[in-house]
Write a protein that holds these residues in place. Structure first.
Motif, mmCIF file in Angstrom:
data_model
loop_
_atom_site.group_PDB
_atom_site.id
_atom_site.type_symbol
_atom_site.label_atom_id
_atom_site.label_comp_id
_atom_site.label_asym_id
_atom_site.label_seq_id
_atom_site.Cartn_x
_atom_site.Cartn_y
_atom_site.Cartn_z
ATOM 1 N N ALA A 117 0.736 -1.053 0.005
ATOM 2 C CA ALA A 117 0.004 -0.305 0.358
ATOM 3 C C ALA A 117 0.741 1.306 0.081
ATOM 4 O O ALA A 117 0.781 2.528 -0.749
ATOM 5 C CB ALA A 117 -0.970 0.079 1.104
ATOM 6 N N SER A 118 1.627 1.384 0.650
ATOM 7 C CA SER A 118 3.051 2.511 0.642
ATOM 8 C C SER A 118 3.480 2.185 -0.564
ATOM 9 O O SER A 118 3.924 3.748 -0.835
ATOM 10 C CB SER A 118 3.961 2.223 1.382
ATOM 11 N N GLY A 141 1.065 4.038 -2.717
ATOM 12 C CA GLY A 141 0.311 5.228 -2.675
ATOM 13 C C GLY A 141 1.673 6.220 -3.381
ATOM 14 O O GLY A 141 1.140 7.361 -4.167
ATOM 15 N N ALA A 142 2.950 6.472 -3.161
ATOM 16 C CA ALA A 142 4.186 6.761 -3.119
ATOM 17 C C ALA A 142 3.654 6.884 -5.036
ATOM 18 O O ALA A 142 3.675 8.393 -5.575
ATOM 19 C CB ALA A 142 5.205 6.202 -3.533
ATOM 20 N N LEU A 177 0.723 6.793 -7.306
ATOM 21 C CA LEU A 177 0.256 7.757 -7.503
ATOM 22 C C LEU A 177 0.273 8.945 -7.353
ATOM 23 O O LEU A 177 -0.238 9.424 -7.845
ATOM 24 C CB LEU A 177 -1.232 7.170 -6.429
ATOM 25 N N ALA A 178 1.333 8.890 -6.377
ATOM 26 C CA ALA A 178 1.579 10.605 -5.884
ATOM 27 C C ALA A 178 2.267 11.048 -7.272
ATOM 28 O O ALA A 178 2.504 12.292 -7.330
ATOM 29 C CB ALA A 178 2.117 10.726 -4.075
ATOM 30 N N LEU A 179 2.862 10.003 -6.994
ATOM 31 C CA LEU A 179 4.487 10.520 -8.009
ATOM 32 C C LEU A 179 4.265 10.387 -10.066
ATOM 33 O O LEU A 179 5.110 10.208 -11.051
ATOM 34 C CB LEU A 179 5.525 9.736 -7.674
ATOM 35 N N GLN A 192 4.650 12.792 -12.182
ATOM 36 C CA GLN A 192 6.101 12.925 -12.770
ATOM 37 C C GLN A 192 7.163 12.955 -13.449
ATOM 38 O O GLN A 192 8.277 12.574 -13.044
ATOM 39 C CB GLN A 192 6.396 13.817 -11.116
ATOM 40 N N ILE A 206 -4.685 -5.466 -9.000
ATOM 41 C CA ILE A 206 -4.289 -3.959 -7.754
ATOM 42 C C ILE A 206 -3.065 -2.848 -9.175
ATOM 43 O O ILE A 206 -4.020 -1.834 -9.773
ATOM 44 C CB ILE A 206 -4.194 -3.358 -6.129
ATOM 45 N N SER A 228 -4.635 -2.894 -12.589
ATOM 46 C CA SER A 228 -6.188 -1.879 -12.779
ATOM 47 C C SER A 228 -5.461 0.236 -12.176
ATOM 48 O O SER A 228 -5.556 1.185 -13.293
ATOM 49 C CB SER A 228 -6.863 -1.725 -11.193
ATOM 50 N N ILE A 229 -4.471 0.300 -11.669
ATOM 51 C CA ILE A 229 -3.434 1.422 -11.143
ATOM 52 C C ILE A 229 -2.559 1.918 -11.896
ATOM 53 O O ILE A 229 -2.930 2.868 -12.074
ATOM 54 C CB ILE A 229 -3.322 1.040 -8.986
ATOM 55 N N LEU A 266 -3.912 0.569 -16.251
ATOM 56 C CA LEU A 266 -5.047 0.781 -16.468
ATOM 57 C C LEU A 266 -5.628 2.243 -16.898
ATOM 58 O O LEU A 266 -5.734 2.856 -17.585
ATOM 59 C CB LEU A 266 -6.520 -0.431 -16.817
ATOM 60 N N MET A 267 -5.143 2.409 -15.369
ATOM 61 C CA MET A 267 -5.258 3.819 -15.596
ATOM 62 C C MET A 267 -3.953 4.754 -15.920
ATOM 63 O O MET A 267 -3.991 5.985 -16.313
ATOM 64 C CB MET A 267 -4.974 4.072 -13.934
ATOM 65 N N VAL A 308 -4.770 9.685 -16.489
ATOM 66 C CA VAL A 308 -5.452 10.104 -15.260
ATOM 67 C C VAL A 308 -4.656 10.103 -14.315
ATOM 68 O O VAL A 308 -4.075 8.814 -13.856
ATOM 69 C CB VAL A 308 -6.933 9.084 -15.130
#
Lengths: 93, 213
Positions: B46-47, B50-51, B53-55, B58, B200, B203-204, B207-208, B213
């Motif tokens: 998950a960490s 999360g990283a 998704l945030a980056l 960039q 996960i 998908s994240i 595909l995203m 996005v």
């Protein structure tokens, strides 16, 4: 024996169902079935269903002692907190 | 002393219970301990997610997700890994029936599917690095991508070695003891977990990523 065959059939059906969900996700992105925002919601929903199915059907969490599900649930709560924290920490403007 | 079985003699009195309710305290503890481990692993992944998704936007001067990712390639890798979840479950079913050959056959198929997945991932990484100059230090996006997807690949590799060692062990004994049986069950839990993480990730990340996005 008959019970075991029923168990195998059940696994095959659930696997087929998961592969169909996966196919929907890939086709939706490949052919642009929806605008990006609703598509993201669809992708996340499909992923969530598959995760629950994996945990319940294949990892037997539904039939395991409640302590297992509770422990893993606590872990998942921490996982969400960690993910959000790291997102906030890593956010670059 | 642990009993050992061959095809003719199932090693559990009530095979339907195996995989759901372990037979002895050591088996129960092994499986509960493994769920605690999986909870920790979920936090770790998950960490990284999360990283990522945030980056993910960039990209600096390097390529972005839409330049890199190939939908068909990821689809084939995904089908291989999801199917391996079924074959692992079939190995556990064979274990419940006390069928040594069934366990060995389905574990073998699982490892082959796992190798296909890893082969595709190795090819993918090679393509990114060679043709797109997309290395670990190219951008924050590349670092987050390789850390997350590479770490998952390492888990698949570890799972492969684990399953192969159990397979080798079962050939060596020509049977499955109660202890080896619960080890196979725990290894199957691990393999399913690796599949959960991949659901996960595709998908994240992919595909995203292709959607932009």
């Amino acid at each position: 024996m008959a019970k075991s065959d029923a168990g195998t059939k059940r696994l095959l059906w659930w696997t087929a169902f998961m592969l169909i969900l996966t196919a929907i996700a890939f086709l939706a992105v490949g052919f642009g079935w929806l605008p990006p925002s609703p598509l993201v919601i669809l992708l996340l929903a499909l992923a969530a269903i598959q995760v629950v199915l994996q945990l319940a059907v294949f990892m037997h969490l539904d039939a395991s002692p409640r302590l297992y599900a509770f422990t893993y649930g606590v872990g998942l709560m921490f996982a969400v907190v960690f993910a959000v924290s790291v997102m906030i920490l890593s956010w670059a403007y | 002393m642990a009993k050992t079985t061959t095809m003719a003699e199932p090693f559990v009195e009530n095979p339907e219970l195996l995989g759901r309710v372990p037979l002895d305290l050591a088996g129960k503890n092994r499986i509960y301990g493994f769920w605690v481990f999986l909870a920790g692993e979920s936090t770790l992944f998950a960490s990284f997610i999360g990283a990522f998704l945030a980056l993910r936007h960039q990209v600096g001067d390097g390529p972005g997700a839409q330049d890199l990712f190939s939908l068909p390639l990821v689809a084939v890798a995904t089908v291989a890994l999801l199917t391996s979840s079924l074959t692992t479950a079939l190995a556990t079913h064979a274990l419940q029936k006390g069928s040594l050959r069934g366990v060995q056959r389905w574990i073998l198929v699982t490892t082959i599917l796992g190798e296909i997945f890893l082969g595709i991932q190795a090819y993918e990484f090679y393509e990114y690095m060679l043709h797109y100059g997309f290395g670990f230090e190219t951008s924050a996006f590349s670092s987050a991508f390789y850390t997350l997807v590479g770490f998952h690949g390492l888990h698949v590799s570890f799972g492969l070695f684990w399953l192969l060692s159990l397979l080798f062990n079962s050939y060596l004994r020509n049977g499955i003891s109660e202890e080896l049986g619960s080890r196979i069950f725990v290894a199957s839990l691990y393999w399913h977990f690796v599949d959960v993480v991949w659901v996960i990730i595709f998908s994240i990340v992919y595909l995203m990523g292709i959607l932009g996005v």
